[in-house]
Design an enzyme around this catalytic site. Structure first.
Site, PDB file in Angstrom:
ATOM      1  CE  LYS A   1      -4.384   0.764   2.367  1.00 25.24           C
ATOM      2  NZ  LYS A   1      -5.017   0.718   3.693  1.00 25.24           N
TER       3      LYS A   1
HETATM    4  O1  G3P Z   1      -9.368   1.482   4.381  1.00 22.84           O
HETATM    5  C1  G3P Z   1      -9.225   2.778   4.845  1.00 22.84           C
HETATM    6  C2  G3P Z   1      -9.662   2.900   6.255  1.00 22.84           C
HETATM    7  O2  G3P Z   1      -8.821   2.205   7.119  1.00 22.84           O
HETATM    8  C3  G3P Z   1      -9.880   4.288   6.702  1.00 22.84           C
HETATM    9  O3  G3P Z   1     -11.059   4.244   7.381  1.00 22.84           O
HETATM   10  O4  G3P Z   1     -12.737   4.966   8.983  1.00 22.84           O
HETATM   11  O5  G3P Z   1     -10.316   5.549   9.340  1.00 22.84           O
HETATM   12  O6  G3P Z   1     -11.628   6.648   7.538  1.00 22.84           O
HETATM   13  P1  G3P Z   1     -11.453   5.421   8.356  1.00 22.84           P
END
Ligand code: G3P
Length: 217
Positions: free
Chosen positions: A83
């Protein structure tokens, strides 16, 4: 649509994998830090459970460092997808990893212009962060729609991985738009199963079954 779990928690991954509905996992440094796990070791543990693509994020700031780190991560397990951030350095690193035959998921994508660059760099996945756009009053799904339109226009092979999904409707909307993958927290995965009418209907069927079960033959 493939389902990835967005977590570094092994219990959650085991539970979801046992249902046979999880195709892969995405992690990031925040998710691994939350588990207090050793980074490389946790990536290998996850790969051994899911046997599908597992995204592991680089943390260098410049392309050479990202590329070196990406090569190390890719050696951990054949399921590892590296990533990289959607930055200029991240794009350079992606080109270098792709040239080595390493699969890359470009993360933190917040605009169609960035997604176009990700596809041109040859990444396997682009990860638009839909929930984080909603958080700042932009419609995340509009970004997803734009990316899918642009990719179809040119037949780009990069798969669109809807990320930062916060609730079941995000998953459904992403599916309606044709996202290749939805990555979601375990909580959202579990919410997909629930419907009160299913529970009520099942209760009633079982109650009625009690009335007739002695007269089956
Ligand atoms: O896959 C991306 C994720 O980990 C981010 O999610 O909820 O932290 O915006 P969030």
């Amino acid at each position: 649509m493939k389902f990835f779990l967005d977590t570094a928690n092994l219990d959650e991954i085991r539970k979801a994998a046992s249902l046979g509905l999880v195709d892969g996992v995405t992690t990031n440094p925040s998710l691994i830090a939350k588990e207090g796990a050793k980074f490389y070791q946790r990536i290998v543990e996850i790969c051994e459970i899911v046997k599908g693509p597992v995204s592991a994020e680089v943390t260098s700031l410049e392309a050479d460092g990202m590329c070196r780190q990406g090569r190390d991560l890719a050696k951990l397990h054949s399921c590892v997808v590296v990533k990289t951030p959607t930055t200029k350095e991240g794009l350079k690193a992606t080109r270098c990893l792709v040239a080595d035959g390493i699969k890359v998921n470009m993360t933190l994508c917040f605009s169609p212009a960035q997604a176009l660059l990700v596809a041109k760099a040859g990444a396997t996945y682009v990860s638009p962060f839909l929930g984080r756009l909603d958080d700042v009053s932009h419609v995340g799904m509009d970004l997803l729609r734009d990316i899918i339109t642009i990719y179809h226009q040119y037949g780009f092979k990069t798969q669109v991985l809807a990320a930062s999904l916060r609730h079941p409707l995000h998953v459904v909307e992403a599916a309606k738009l044709g996202a290749d993958v939805a990555t979601m927290p375990f909580k959202v995965f579990e919410q997909l199963f629930n419907h009160p009418l299913t529970d009520r209907g099942q209760d009633q069927f079982l109650k009625d079954w009690e009335k007739v079960k002695d007269q089956v033959l």
